[in-house]
Design a protein around this motif. Structure first.
Motif, PDB file in Angstrom:
ATOM      1  N   LEU A 127     -49.119 -21.871   1.614  1.00  0.00           N
ATOM      2  CA  LEU A 127     -49.244 -20.703   0.750  1.00  0.00           C
ATOM      3  C   LEU A 127     -49.658 -21.092  -0.669  1.00  0.00           C
ATOM      4  O   LEU A 127     -50.585 -20.508  -1.247  1.00  0.00           O
ATOM      5  CB  LEU A 127     -47.926 -19.943   0.716  1.00  0.00           C
ATOM      6  CG  LEU A 127     -47.491 -19.258   2.015  1.00  0.00           C
ATOM      7  CD1 LEU A 127     -46.024 -18.858   1.935  1.00  0.00           C
ATOM      8  CD2 LEU A 127     -48.358 -18.040   2.307  1.00  0.00           C
ATOM      9  N   LEU A 128     -48.965 -22.075  -1.243  1.00  0.00           N
ATOM     10  CA  LEU A 128     -49.209 -22.427  -2.643  1.00  0.00           C
ATOM     11  C   LEU A 128     -50.540 -23.144  -2.825  1.00  0.00           C
ATOM     12  O   LEU A 128     -51.178 -23.010  -3.873  1.00  0.00           O
ATOM     13  CB  LEU A 128     -48.058 -23.283  -3.168  1.00  0.00           C
ATOM     14  CG  LEU A 128     -46.704 -22.552  -3.243  1.00  0.00           C
ATOM     15  CD1 LEU A 128     -45.598 -23.516  -3.651  1.00  0.00           C
ATOM     16  CD2 LEU A 128     -46.762 -21.374  -4.215  1.00  0.00           C
ATOM     17  N   SER A 129     -50.971 -23.887  -1.814  1.00  0.00           N
ATOM     18  CA  SER A 129     -52.265 -24.584  -1.933  1.00  0.00           C
ATOM     19  C   SER A 129     -53.433 -23.611  -1.893  1.00  0.00           C
ATOM     20  O   SER A 129     -54.540 -23.949  -2.319  1.00  0.00           O
ATOM     21  CB  SER A 129     -52.412 -25.621  -0.812  1.00  0.00           C
ATOM     22  OG  SER A 129     -52.568 -24.984   0.454  1.00  0.00           O
ATOM     23  N   GLU A 152     -54.993 -23.775  -9.802  1.00  0.00           N
ATOM     24  CA  GLU A 152     -53.816 -24.643  -9.679  1.00  0.00           C
ATOM     25  C   GLU A 152     -52.513 -23.880  -9.918  1.00  0.00           C
ATOM     26  O   GLU A 152     -51.472 -24.481 -10.196  1.00  0.00           O
ATOM     27  CB  GLU A 152     -53.927 -25.814 -10.669  1.00  0.00           C
ATOM     28  CG  GLU A 152     -55.111 -26.728 -10.426  1.00  0.00           C
ATOM     29  CD  GLU A 152     -55.007 -27.499  -9.114  1.00  0.00           C
ATOM     30  OE1 GLU A 152     -53.880 -27.630  -8.612  1.00  0.00           O
ATOM     31  OE2 GLU A 152     -56.048 -27.954  -8.601  1.00  0.00           O
ATOM     32  N   LEU A 153     -52.556 -22.557  -9.770  1.00  0.00           N
ATOM     33  CA  LEU A 153     -51.354 -21.762 -10.010  1.00  0.00           C
ATOM     34  C   LEU A 153     -50.237 -22.143  -9.048  1.00  0.00           C
ATOM     35  O   LEU A 153     -49.065 -22.199  -9.419  1.00  0.00           O
ATOM     36  CB  LEU A 153     -51.668 -20.271  -9.895  1.00  0.00           C
ATOM     37  CG  LEU A 153     -52.608 -19.675 -10.941  1.00  0.00           C
ATOM     38  CD1 LEU A 153     -52.824 -18.184 -10.678  1.00  0.00           C
ATOM     39  CD2 LEU A 153     -52.059 -19.896 -12.347  1.00  0.00           C
ATOM     40  N   GLY A 154     -50.592 -22.406  -7.786  1.00  0.00           N
ATOM     41  CA  GLY A 154     -49.587 -22.798  -6.810  1.00  0.00           C
ATOM     42  C   GLY A 154     -48.980 -24.153  -7.120  1.00  0.00           C
ATOM     43  O   GLY A 154     -47.778 -24.364  -6.919  1.00  0.00           O
ATOM     44  N   LEU A 212     -50.904 -14.655  -6.943  1.00  0.00           N
ATOM     45  CA  LEU A 212     -50.787 -15.900  -6.190  1.00  0.00           C
ATOM     46  C   LEU A 212     -51.160 -15.745  -4.726  1.00  0.00           C
ATOM     47  O   LEU A 212     -51.378 -16.736  -4.024  1.00  0.00           O
ATOM     48  CB  LEU A 212     -49.351 -16.432  -6.288  1.00  0.00           C
ATOM     49  CG  LEU A 212     -48.936 -17.017  -7.634  1.00  0.00           C
ATOM     50  CD1 LEU A 212     -47.420 -17.000  -7.775  1.00  0.00           C
ATOM     51  CD2 LEU A 212     -49.466 -18.444  -7.781  1.00  0.00           C
ATOM     52  N   GLY A 213     -51.222 -14.508  -4.230  1.00  0.00           N
ATOM     53  CA  GLY A 213     -51.471 -14.287  -2.818  1.00  0.00           C
ATOM     54  C   GLY A 213     -50.222 -14.368  -1.965  1.00  0.00           C
ATOM     55  O   GLY A 213     -50.304 -14.488  -0.738  1.00  0.00           O
ATOM     56  N   LEU A 214     -49.043 -14.257  -2.594  1.00  0.00           N
ATOM     57  CA  LEU A 214     -47.787 -14.280  -1.854  1.00  0.00           C
ATOM     58  C   LEU A 214     -47.384 -12.879  -1.390  1.00  0.00           C
ATOM     59  O   LEU A 214     -46.456 -12.730  -0.587  1.00  0.00           O
ATOM     60  CB  LEU A 214     -46.664 -14.859  -2.724  1.00  0.00           C
ATOM     61  CG  LEU A 214     -46.851 -16.303  -3.182  1.00  0.00           C
ATOM     62  CD1 LEU A 214     -45.723 -16.705  -4.129  1.00  0.00           C
ATOM     63  CD2 LEU A 214     -46.910 -17.253  -1.991  1.00  0.00           C
ATOM     64  N   GLY A 252     -48.834  -3.812 -12.762  1.00  0.00           N
ATOM     65  CA  GLY A 252     -48.891  -4.231 -14.158  1.00  0.00           C
ATOM     66  C   GLY A 252     -49.536  -5.591 -14.306  1.00  0.00           C
ATOM     67  O   GLY A 252     -49.975  -6.203 -13.329  1.00  0.00           O
ATOM     68  N   PRO A 253     -49.603  -6.110 -15.525  1.00  0.00           N
ATOM     69  CA  PRO A 253     -50.269  -7.394 -15.770  1.00  0.00           C
ATOM     70  C   PRO A 253     -49.486  -8.567 -15.195  1.00  0.00           C
ATOM     71  O   PRO A 253     -48.254  -8.547 -15.137  1.00  0.00           O
ATOM     72  CB  PRO A 253     -50.337  -7.474 -17.297  1.00  0.00           C
ATOM     73  CG  PRO A 253     -49.206  -6.605 -17.768  1.00  0.00           C
ATOM     74  CD  PRO A 253     -49.092  -5.498 -16.778  1.00  0.00           C
ATOM     75  N   ALA A 254     -50.211  -9.597 -14.787  1.00  0.00           N
ATOM     76  CA  ALA A 254     -49.614 -10.829 -14.254  1.00  0.00           C
ATOM     77  C   ALA A 254     -49.568 -11.882 -15.355  1.00  0.00           C
ATOM     78  O   ALA A 254     -50.620 -12.314 -15.826  1.00  0.00           O
ATOM     79  CB  ALA A 254     -50.423 -11.336 -13.068  1.00  0.00           C
ATOM     80  N   PRO A 255     -48.384 -12.309 -15.773  1.00  0.00           N
ATOM     81  CA  PRO A 255     -48.287 -13.300 -16.851  1.00  0.00           C
ATOM     82  C   PRO A 255     -49.072 -14.583 -16.572  1.00  0.00           C
ATOM     83  O   PRO A 255     -49.648 -15.171 -17.496  1.00  0.00           O
ATOM     84  CB  PRO A 255     -46.781 -13.580 -16.935  1.00  0.00           C
ATOM     85  CG  PRO A 255     -46.140 -12.319 -16.447  1.00  0.00           C
ATOM     86  CD  PRO A 255     -47.049 -11.809 -15.364  1.00  0.00           C
ATOM     87  N   LEU A 256     -49.106 -15.009 -15.305  1.00  0.00           N
ATOM     88  CA  LEU A 256     -49.810 -16.259 -14.990  1.00  0.00           C
ATOM     89  C   LEU A 256     -51.319 -16.147 -15.201  1.00  0.00           C
ATOM     90  O   LEU A 256     -51.992 -17.168 -15.394  1.00  0.00           O
ATOM     91  CB  LEU A 256     -49.521 -16.691 -13.546  1.00  0.00           C
ATOM     92  CG  LEU A 256     -48.144 -17.310 -13.287  1.00  0.00           C
ATOM     93  CD1 LEU A 256     -47.986 -17.640 -11.808  1.00  0.00           C
ATOM     94  CD2 LEU A 256     -47.937 -18.568 -14.135  1.00  0.00           C
ATOM     95  N   ALA A 257     -51.846 -14.927 -15.164  1.00  0.00           N
ATOM     96  CA  ALA A 257     -53.293 -14.767 -15.362  1.00  0.00           C
ATOM     97  C   ALA A 257     -53.707 -15.250 -16.741  1.00  0.00           C
ATOM     98  O   ALA A 257     -54.757 -15.892 -16.911  1.00  0.00           O
ATOM     99  CB  ALA A 257     -53.683 -13.303 -15.164  1.00  0.00           C
ATOM    100  N   ASP A 258     -52.897 -14.980 -17.744  1.00  0.00           N
ATOM    101  CA  ASP A 258     -53.212 -15.402 -19.113  1.00  0.00           C
ATOM    102  C   ASP A 258     -53.054 -16.904 -19.294  1.00  0.00           C
ATOM    103  O   ASP A 258     -53.619 -17.479 -20.234  1.00  0.00           O
ATOM    104  CB  ASP A 258     -52.305 -14.670 -20.111  1.00  0.00           C
ATOM    105  CG  ASP A 258     -52.612 -13.180 -20.194  1.00  0.00           C
ATOM    106  OD1 ASP A 258     -53.754 -12.799 -19.875  1.00  0.00           O
ATOM    107  OD2 ASP A 258     -51.713 -12.403 -20.557  1.00  0.00           O
ATOM    108  N   ALA A 259     -52.274 -17.532 -18.417  1.00  0.00           N
ATOM    109  CA  ALA A 259     -52.025 -18.977 -18.538  1.00  0.00           C
ATOM    110  C   ALA A 259     -52.964 -19.797 -17.658  1.00  0.00           C
ATOM    111  O   ALA A 259     -52.875 -21.026 -17.646  1.00  0.00           O
ATOM    112  CB  ALA A 259     -50.567 -19.277 -18.170  1.00  0.00           C
ATOM    113  N   ARG A 260     -53.838 -19.115 -16.947  1.00  0.00           N
ATOM    114  CA  ARG A 260     -54.675 -19.796 -15.957  1.00  0.00           C
ATOM    115  C   ARG A 260     -55.494 -20.935 -16.561  1.00  0.00           C
ATOM    116  O   ARG A 260     -55.676 -21.992 -15.937  1.00  0.00           O
ATOM    117  CB  ARG A 260     -55.604 -18.753 -15.316  1.00  0.00           C
ATOM    118  CG  ARG A 260     -56.612 -19.291 -14.319  1.00  0.00           C
ATOM    119  CD  ARG A 260     -56.034 -19.541 -12.953  1.00  0.00           C
ATOM    120  NE  ARG A 260     -57.026 -20.176 -12.113  1.00  0.00           N
ATOM    121  CZ  ARG A 260     -57.934 -19.520 -11.373  1.00  0.00           C
ATOM    122  NH1 ARG A 260     -57.938 -18.196 -11.362  1.00  0.00           N
ATOM    123  NH2 ARG A 260     -58.803 -20.185 -10.638  1.00  0.00           N
TER     124      ARG A 260
END
Length: 340
Positions: free
Chosen positions: A152-154, A159-161, A179-181, A219-227
């Motif tokens: 799943l994470l790969s 590299e978010l996973g 993340l696709g989870l 709503g917004p995904a926090p990880l998107a801004d950290a990508r």
């Protein structure tokens, strides 16, 4: 009601209902629960009167907090190989859910960790709510992401996973979608409508239509801004190089991620990174589960896994003594044995 009521099974129209029923333990999985779910899904797959399945957890705290790690700790300390038998059956259930011939809807409300991810994130229709908190935090107890977690994470964007796995971070609902989870967000106050709305469901298209009608924007995904900084740092080929890249970034979130890395088991971090890279190449769930079983078995016989459980849930001192204690002291031969 089933054995010891650890799982409740019911039929509602054409819908098969599986309710994990250990709310005081956040529905942590036991071998009995794995076997009950496996039997139910096997029977329902052959039953023309069942058109779809709904998996959910009792109580408000979460779908499932994972496996019973206290039992695993006791087995590891005594040399009992029972956890390997549990993992074999658990992973087979994960694969059954992924390959199931009928729509499975999994409600990933509240805490969903470890084994809870395995029985939900491989389903065809995965629902998160505003209360969802999903994690594969195994490196924090000297273990590795299993139950298909490497698969799943790969497959997560960039590299978010890798970031989530190596920091043992938690993902909220919007990040789960990114993340696709998970597949869609349904507000918690609409969940009670699922059994009635799915009762006549007999196809994936019908399940999608029912869920879409109940869904809302997450709503917004926090990880998107950290990508940007995540992809730049975690694309490195070693955990040491990832740590060095994080250390060189001015972003406060990158520094926080570095601090998290420094808390976790060095051997688990290295094995997890290797497993994620291998999972990317394997490209399918079944071989990833086979790889994870090898690594999990090696963890059971190692030092860090029981020590991590001790520090987290036995003595609760939150001060594990990892061995080796430093990333640079973990040799290639030590990592390779987890994949032998």
């Amino acid at each position: 009601m089933t054995d010891e009521a650890e799982i409740l099974l019911a039929r509602h129209g054409r819908l098969g209902l599986i309710t994990l029923n250990r709310p005081k333990a956040i529905n942590a999985l036991t071998l009995n629960m794995v076997r009950i779910m496996t039997r139910a899904l096997t029977d329902w797959a052959a039953d023309d009167h069942v058109g779809a399945v709904l998996i959910r957890g009792a109580g408000e705290r979460g779908l499932c907090a994972g496996g019973d790690i206290v039992a695993i700790y006791n087995a590891a300390k005594s040399g009992d190989p029972a956890p390997v038998a549990f993992w074999r059956e658990e992973y087979a259930l994960n694969l059954m859910i992924a390959d199931y011939s009928k729509p499975i809807v999994a409600v990933m409300h509240g805490v969903v960790m470890g084994g809870g991810v395995g029985i939900s994130a491989h389903a065809a229709h995965r629902v998160v709510t505003e209360g969802s908190s999903v994690a594969m935090p195994e490196v924090g107890i000297g273990f590795i992401p299993d139950v298909g977690g490497t698969y799943l994470l790969s497959r997560a964007p960039g590299e978010l996973g890798t970031h989530l796995a190596l920091t043992a971070g938690r993902a909220g609902p919007a990040d789960c979608l990114l993340l696709g989870l998970a597949d869609l967000f349904i507000p918690q106050d609409r969940l009670s409508r699922l059994p009635d709305d799915l009762r006549d469901c007999g196809s994936h298209d019908q399940a999608r239509a029912v869920l879409a009608a109940l869904s809302a924007p997450a709503g917004p995904a926090p990880l998107a801004d950290a990508r940007g900084w995540i992809d730049a740092a975690y694309a490195a080929d070693s955990v040491e190089a990832i740590a060095a890249r994080l250390d060189g970034l001015p972003d406060l979130s990158a520094q926080a991620a570095l601090e998290l890395l420094r808390r976790h088991s060095p051997i688990s971090l290295k094995v997890t990174l290797r497993a994620l890279r291998k999972a990317r190449a394997l490209g399918a769930l079944a071989p990833c589960l086979a790889m994870e079983l090898k690594a999990a078995t090696a963890c059971l016989g190692g030092h860090d896994f029981p020590e991590g459980i001790r520090a987290a849930v036995i003595d609760k001192d939150r001060a594990p003594k990892w061995a080796p204690a430093r990333l640079e002291d973990v040799g290639e031969d030590q990592v390779a044995r987890y994949f032998a």
